[in-house]
Design an enzyme around this catalytic site. Structure first.
Site, PDB file in Angstrom:
ATOM      1  CE1 TYR A   1     -21.517 -27.951 -35.210  1.00  0.00           C
ATOM      2  CE2 TYR A   1     -21.293 -29.971 -33.964  1.00  0.00           C
ATOM      3  CZ  TYR A   1     -21.605 -29.327 -35.137  1.00  0.00           C
ATOM      4  OH  TYR A   1     -21.976 -30.052 -36.234  1.00  0.00           O
TER       5      TYR A   1
ATOM      6  NE  ARG B   1     -13.528 -29.432 -36.792  1.00  0.00           N
ATOM      7  CZ  ARG B   1     -14.062 -30.625 -37.095  1.00  0.00           C
ATOM      8  NH1 ARG B   1     -14.006 -31.081 -38.341  1.00  0.00           N
ATOM      9  NH2 ARG B   1     -14.655 -31.353 -36.177  1.00  0.00           N
TER      10      ARG B   1
ATOM     11  NE  ARG C   1     -33.327 -11.620 -33.038  1.00  0.00           N
ATOM     12  CZ  ARG C   1     -33.323 -11.054 -34.232  1.00  0.00           C
ATOM     13  NH1 ARG C   1     -33.555  -9.764 -34.374  1.00  0.00           N
ATOM     14  NH2 ARG C   1     -33.096 -11.790 -35.318  1.00  0.00           N
TER      15      ARG C   1
ATOM     16  CG  HIS D   1     -28.819  -8.971 -37.392  1.00  0.00           C
ATOM     17  ND1 HIS D   1     -30.060  -8.739 -36.874  1.00  0.00           N
ATOM     18  CD2 HIS D   1     -28.979  -9.948 -38.308  1.00  0.00           C
ATOM     19  CE1 HIS D   1     -30.949  -9.540 -37.440  1.00  0.00           C
ATOM     20  NE2 HIS D   1     -30.306 -10.292 -38.320  1.00  0.00           N
TER      21      HIS D   1
ATOM     22  CE  LYS E   1     -18.057 -30.270 -35.628  1.00  0.00           C
ATOM     23  NZ  LYS E   1     -18.972 -31.006 -36.484  1.00  0.00           N
TER      24      LYS E   1
ATOM     25  CD  GLU F   1     -19.851 -31.308 -45.667  1.00  0.00           C
ATOM     26  OE1 GLU F   1     -18.917 -31.845 -45.048  1.00  0.00           O
ATOM     27  OE2 GLU F   1     -20.290 -30.181 -45.355  1.00  0.00           O
TER      28      GLU F   1
ATOM     29  CG  LEU G   1     -16.691 -29.572 -41.028  1.00  0.00           C
ATOM     30  CD1 LEU G   1     -16.966 -28.172 -40.508  1.00  0.00           C
ATOM     31  CD2 LEU G   1     -17.174 -30.605 -40.039  1.00  0.00           C
TER      32      LEU G   1
HETATM   33  N1  PLP Z   1     -19.329 -32.761 -42.521  1.00  0.00           N
HETATM   34  C1  PLP Z   1     -20.354 -32.366 -41.730  1.00  0.00           C
HETATM   35  C2  PLP Z   1     -21.426 -31.517 -42.315  1.00  0.00           C
HETATM   36  C3  PLP Z   1     -20.400 -32.742 -40.379  1.00  0.00           C
HETATM   37  O1  PLP Z   1     -21.402 -32.322 -39.583  1.00  0.00           O
HETATM   38  C4  PLP Z   1     -19.372 -33.552 -39.865  1.00  0.00           C
HETATM   39  C5  PLP Z   1     -19.365 -33.966 -38.453  1.00  0.00           C
HETATM   40  O2  PLP Z   1     -20.162 -33.570 -37.663  1.00  0.00           O
HETATM   41  C6  PLP Z   1     -18.339 -33.966 -40.719  1.00  0.00           C
HETATM   42  C7  PLP Z   1     -18.343 -33.546 -42.046  1.00  0.00           C
HETATM   43  C8  PLP Z   1     -17.224 -34.840 -40.217  1.00  0.00           C
HETATM   44  O3  PLP Z   1     -16.362 -34.135 -39.373  1.00  0.00           O
HETATM   45  P1  PLP Z   1     -15.498 -34.867 -38.250  1.00  0.00           P
HETATM   46  O4  PLP Z   1     -14.779 -35.983 -38.935  1.00  0.00           O
HETATM   47  O5  PLP Z   1     -14.602 -33.819 -37.755  1.00  0.00           O
HETATM   48  O6  PLP Z   1     -16.460 -35.378 -37.230  1.00  0.00           O
END
Ligand code: PLP
Length: 285
Positions: free
Chosen positions: A32, A51, A100, A102, A149, A182, A206
């Site tokens: 997403y 991305r 279903r 894997h 993501k 993070e 991320l």
């Molecule tokens: N880290 C995580 C775990 C996130 O879920 C997000 C945004 O949803 C970010 C960092 C920041 O990413 P972005 O700046 O692309 O929104």
């Protein structure tokens, strides 16, 4: 009533139906994006779609839409839902399989779902207008592919809820070596003696689009000093300033971590300078 996009159709949210056999539902087998927009202007469109494409390739979902196709969907959602301050959510799941399992075959059509939702207005570069965060901390117990993501966000949900149920705005995460990774929904930064530092990108972070834009803008500005490096949690508690960033938040100053005051407990001057630079520069991305 909000209008959403599902597999090439625009329809009221209540009428959008996805099979329970969709692998996004059964396995979180899905990618997403969230793009911010203000009065119809999308920030970081190409970076978000790049991305999305990178992440689909990482998990082997084949959906080769040109950027224009995604732009059409985004613009249509904004037009149908009334502009304003809207986040655009895009999701591509591997699709619906008859059983279903894997294992997946390559002949499944991906499910594409998108909707818009209200986000906060653009952040003002003003100390009196920003609402600073107070955050919790937690050992990062997510998987070792956080650079993807994925909608498989249970780890993030549990970490966020850990802070939320204690009245905190976010939860900052650290690994077994006491190194900051993070936040559960955002990237994290510290400022010490004027130097802005953020954890280097690896499979526990991320690669945020906001992070990318912010670092790029700050590096173009001779007065800002930036480091991407390992940050120990002791440094977080001893920092002059702590910030978090994401597409829907921009840059948010953090004034308390686990009940401990950061710096002098006030929104910092370096945040103000950075948010000013970001507010002006973000439209170029
Ligand atoms: N880290 C995580 C775990 C996130 O879920 C997000 C945004 O949803 C970010 C960092 C920041 O990413 P972005 O700046 O692309 O929104």
């Amino acid at each position: 009533m909000s209008i959403v996009f599902l597999n090439h159709a625009y329809l009221p949210a209540e009428e959008a139906k996805i099979s329970p056999m969709d692998r996004g539902f059964l396995f979180g087998d899905s990618i997403y994006e969230v793009l911010p927009s203000y009065n119809g202007e999308i920030i970081g469109f190409n970076l978000h779609i790049n991305r999305l494409n990178r992440n689909m390739s990482a998990i082997g979902i084949r959906l080769e839409w040109p950027h224009d196709e995604w732009m059409k969907v985004c613009k249509a959602l904004l037009e149908k839902n009334g502009l304003g301050n809207l986040g655009i959510y895009l999701q591509v799941s591997r699709g619906t399989a008859p059983v279903r399992s894997h294992a997946y075959t390559k002949d499944i059509d991906p499910t594409v779902f998108a909707f818009s939702f209200e986000i906060n207005p653009e952040q003002s570069a003003s100390k009196s207008k920003v609402t600073p965060y107070k955050v919790a901390t937690s050992l990062d117990l997510r998987w070792a592919r956080c650079q993807i993501k994925s909608t498989a966000l249970l780890g993030n949900v549990m970490h966020f809820q850990h802070g939320h149920q204690k009245g905190f705005n976010e939860t900052l995460l650290y690994n077994d070596h006491n190194e900051l990774t993070e936040g559960s929904t955002c990237n994290a930064y510290i400022v010490k003696n004027g130097v802005i530092s953020t954890p280097s990108l690896d499979n526990h972070v991320l690669p945020g689009v906001t992070r990318h834009i912010l670092l790029d803008l700050l590096r173009r500005n001779d007065s800002m000093q930036i480091e991407e490096r390992v940050i120990l949690m002791d440094e977080v508690f001893a920092a002059d300033e702590v910030w978090v960033t994401s597409s829907s938040k921009e840059i948010i100053p953090v004034i308390e971590v686990d009940g401990k005051t950061i710096g002098n407990g006030e929104v910092g001057d370096v945040w103000l300078a950075a948010q000013k630079i970001y507010s002006i520069g973000k439209r170029g991305y």
